[in-house]
Design a protein around this motif. Structure first.
Motif, PDB file in Angstrom:
ATOM      1  N   GLN A  62       0.854  -1.176   0.000  1.00  0.00           N
ATOM      2  CA  GLN A  62       0.000   0.000   0.000  1.00  0.00           C
ATOM      3  C   GLN A  62       0.892   1.227   0.000  1.00  0.00           C
ATOM      4  O   GLN A  62       2.069   1.148   0.358  1.00  0.00           O
ATOM      5  CB  GLN A  62      -0.962   0.018   1.173  1.00  0.00           C
ATOM      6  N   ALA A  63       0.345   2.349  -0.417  1.00  0.00           N
ATOM      7  CA  ALA A  63       1.130   3.569  -0.500  1.00  0.00           C
ATOM      8  C   ALA A  63       0.308   4.747  -0.010  1.00  0.00           C
ATOM      9  O   ALA A  63      -0.908   4.794  -0.193  1.00  0.00           O
ATOM     10  CB  ALA A  63       1.572   3.817  -1.934  1.00  0.00           C
ATOM     11  N   TRP A  64       1.003   5.677   0.621  1.00  0.00           N
ATOM     12  CA  TRP A  64       0.426   6.958   1.000  1.00  0.00           C
ATOM     13  C   TRP A  64       1.064   7.997   0.097  1.00  0.00           C
ATOM     14  O   TRP A  64       2.278   8.174   0.095  1.00  0.00           O
ATOM     15  CB  TRP A  64       0.701   7.267   2.469  1.00  0.00           C
ATOM     16  N   ILE A  65       0.262   8.675  -0.688  1.00  0.00           N
ATOM     17  CA  ILE A  65       0.738   9.685  -1.634  1.00  0.00           C
ATOM     18  C   ILE A  65       0.357  11.049  -1.080  1.00  0.00           C
ATOM     19  O   ILE A  65      -0.786  11.274  -0.704  1.00  0.00           O
ATOM     20  CB  ILE A  65       0.098   9.472  -3.016  1.00  0.00           C
ATOM     21  N   SER A  66       1.338  11.931  -1.039  1.00  0.00           N
ATOM     22  CA  SER A  66       1.112  13.266  -0.507  1.00  0.00           C
ATOM     23  C   SER A  66       1.462  14.308  -1.566  1.00  0.00           C
ATOM     24  O   SER A  66       2.566  14.300  -2.114  1.00  0.00           O
ATOM     25  CB  SER A  66       1.976  13.470   0.744  1.00  0.00           C
ATOM     26  N   LEU A  67       0.512  15.185  -1.844  1.00  0.00           N
ATOM     27  CA  LEU A  67       0.734  16.267  -2.791  1.00  0.00           C
ATOM     28  C   LEU A  67       1.320  17.442  -2.009  1.00  0.00           C
ATOM     29  O   LEU A  67       0.603  18.306  -1.516  1.00  0.00           O
ATOM     30  CB  LEU A  67      -0.572  16.660  -3.482  1.00  0.00           C
ATOM     31  N   ASP A  68       2.629  17.442  -1.857  1.00  0.00           N
ATOM     32  CA  ASP A  68       3.310  18.477  -1.100  1.00  0.00           C
ATOM     33  C   ASP A  68       3.545  19.709  -1.960  1.00  0.00           C
ATOM     34  O   ASP A  68       3.221  19.722  -3.155  1.00  0.00           O
ATOM     35  CB  ASP A  68       4.626  17.934  -0.547  1.00  0.00           C
ATOM     36  N   ILE A  69       4.131  20.730  -1.387  1.00  0.00           N
ATOM     37  CA  ILE A  69       4.304  22.001  -2.089  1.00  0.00           C
ATOM     38  C   ILE A  69       5.233  21.872  -3.294  1.00  0.00           C
ATOM     39  O   ILE A  69       4.911  22.341  -4.380  1.00  0.00           O
ATOM     40  CB  ILE A  69       4.819  23.088  -1.125  1.00  0.00           C
ATOM     41  N   GLU A  70       6.368  21.222  -3.120  1.00  0.00           N
ATOM     42  CA  GLU A  70       7.360  21.165  -4.197  1.00  0.00           C
ATOM     43  C   GLU A  70       7.492  19.805  -4.868  1.00  0.00           C
ATOM     44  O   GLU A  70       8.197  19.686  -5.870  1.00  0.00           O
ATOM     45  CB  GLU A  70       8.720  21.604  -3.663  1.00  0.00           C
ATOM     46  N   GLU A  71       6.850  18.801  -4.299  1.00  0.00           N
ATOM     47  CA  GLU A  71       6.987  17.464  -4.862  1.00  0.00           C
ATOM     48  C   GLU A  71       5.855  16.568  -4.406  1.00  0.00           C
ATOM     49  O   GLU A  71       5.142  16.880  -3.464  1.00  0.00           O
ATOM     50  CB  GLU A  71       8.339  16.853  -4.468  1.00  0.00           C
ATOM     51  N   LEU A  72       5.715  15.476  -5.101  1.00  0.00           N
ATOM     52  CA  LEU A  72       4.768  14.433  -4.737  1.00  0.00           C
ATOM     53  C   LEU A  72       5.583  13.386  -3.981  1.00  0.00           C
ATOM     54  O   LEU A  72       6.588  12.899  -4.490  1.00  0.00           O
ATOM     55  CB  LEU A  72       4.167  13.854  -6.022  1.00  0.00           C
ATOM     56  N   THR A  73       5.196  13.083  -2.757  1.00  0.00           N
ATOM     57  CA  THR A  73       5.935  12.087  -1.982  1.00  0.00           C
ATOM     58  C   THR A  73       5.085  10.832  -1.824  1.00  0.00           C
ATOM     59  O   THR A  73       3.853  10.900  -1.759  1.00  0.00           O
ATOM     60  CB  THR A  73       6.356  12.600  -0.595  1.00  0.00           C
ATOM     61  N   VAL A  74       5.760   9.710  -1.780  1.00  0.00           N
ATOM     62  CA  VAL A  74       5.078   8.423  -1.666  1.00  0.00           C
ATOM     63  C   VAL A  74       5.759   7.605  -0.580  1.00  0.00           C
ATOM     64  O   VAL A  74       6.982   7.429  -0.593  1.00  0.00           O
ATOM     65  CB  VAL A  74       5.126   7.636  -2.999  1.00  0.00           C
ATOM     66  N   LEU A  75       4.968   7.124   0.367  1.00  0.00           N
ATOM     67  CA  LEU A  75       5.466   6.203   1.384  1.00  0.00           C
ATOM     68  C   LEU A  75       4.840   4.849   1.091  1.00  0.00           C
ATOM     69  O   LEU A  75       3.619   4.680   1.184  1.00  0.00           O
ATOM     70  CB  LEU A  75       5.082   6.662   2.786  1.00  0.00           C
ATOM     71  N   TYR A  76       5.675   3.917   0.675  1.00  0.00           N
ATOM     72  CA  TYR A  76       5.220   2.550   0.382  1.00  0.00           C
ATOM     73  C   TYR A  76       5.353   1.709   1.628  1.00  0.00           C
ATOM     74  O   TYR A  76       6.357   1.799   2.347  1.00  0.00           O
ATOM     75  CB  TYR A  76       6.080   1.910  -0.707  1.00  0.00           C
ATOM     76  N   GLU A  77       4.370   0.881   1.875  1.00  0.00           N
ATOM     77  CA  GLU A  77       4.414  -0.080   2.974  1.00  0.00           C
ATOM     78  C   GLU A  77       4.140  -1.460   2.413  1.00  0.00           C
ATOM     79  O   GLU A  77       3.136  -1.678   1.746  1.00  0.00           O
ATOM     80  CB  GLU A  77       3.375   0.280   4.033  1.00  0.00           C
ATOM     81  N   ALA A  78       5.082  -2.348   2.662  1.00  0.00           N
ATOM     82  CA  ALA A  78       4.942  -3.751   2.270  1.00  0.00           C
ATOM     83  C   ALA A  78       5.337  -4.580   3.481  1.00  0.00           C
ATOM     84  O   ALA A  78       6.003  -4.067   4.385  1.00  0.00           O
ATOM     85  CB  ALA A  78       5.840  -4.058   1.072  1.00  0.00           C
ATOM     86  N   PRO A  79       4.947  -5.829   3.523  1.00  0.00           N
ATOM     87  CA  PRO A  79       5.308  -6.647   4.676  1.00  0.00           C
ATOM     88  C   PRO A  79       6.822  -6.590   4.946  1.00  0.00           C
ATOM     89  O   PRO A  79       7.627  -6.899   4.082  1.00  0.00           O
ATOM     90  CB  PRO A  79       4.871  -8.060   4.278  1.00  0.00           C
ATOM     91  N   GLY A  80       7.168  -6.098   6.130  1.00  0.00           N
ATOM     92  CA  GLY A  80       8.564  -6.090   6.537  1.00  0.00           C
ATOM     93  C   GLY A  80       9.373  -4.865   6.172  1.00  0.00           C
ATOM     94  O   GLY A  80      10.511  -4.741   6.607  1.00  0.00           O
ATOM     95  N   HIS A  81       8.833  -3.941   5.395  1.00  0.00           N
ATOM     96  CA  HIS A  81       9.630  -2.748   5.091  1.00  0.00           C
ATOM     97  C   HIS A  81       8.782  -1.568   4.602  1.00  0.00           C
ATOM     98  O   HIS A  81       7.637  -1.736   4.189  1.00  0.00           O
ATOM     99  CB  HIS A  81      10.723  -3.069   4.075  1.00  0.00           C
ATOM    100  N   GLN A  82       9.395  -0.398   4.702  1.00  0.00           N
ATOM    101  CA  GLN A  82       8.809   0.835   4.189  1.00  0.00           C
ATOM    102  C   GLN A  82       9.829   1.515   3.295  1.00  0.00           C
ATOM    103  O   GLN A  82      11.028   1.453   3.550  1.00  0.00           O
ATOM    104  CB  GLN A  82       8.460   1.804   5.313  1.00  0.00           C
TER     105      GLN A  82
END
Length: 87
Positions: free
Chosen positions: A45-65
């Motif tokens: 799964q991923a959390w996508i954030s529309l930030d001011i200067e960039e699009l950031t993505v935090l991926y979460e998978a079993p055992g790691h981010q």
């Protein structure tokens, strides 16, 4: 939805079209933090954030981010290929 050409930088996309593009890819907007979106797949799964200067993505998978950032100067095509391919 009439998106600009795929090779157009994200900064040339109006916000409503970026939001529609995310919805088209199965992303769900956070109810309170409207700049945040969630995408769930069977493997991660991923959390996508529309930030001011960039699009950031935090991926979460079993055992790691994994956290990645993509400048809005990148084309929608490049961002799409990177973000939706997963961690």
């Amino acid at each position: 939805m009439n998106l600009p050409a795929p090779d157009t930088p994200l900064y040339n996309h109006p916000l409503p079209l970026i939001e529609a593009w995310l919805r088209e890819h199965g992303c769900v907007q956070h109810r309170e933090q409207l700049h945040c979106w969630q995408l769930k797949t069977p493997q991660w799964q991923a959390w996508i954030s529309l930030d001011i200067e960039e699009l950031t993505v935090l991926y979460e998978a079993p055992g790691h981010q994994v956290k990645r950032a993509f400048k809005y100067s990148l084309s929608r095509e490049d961002v799409e290929s990177a973000v939706f391919a997963g961690p």
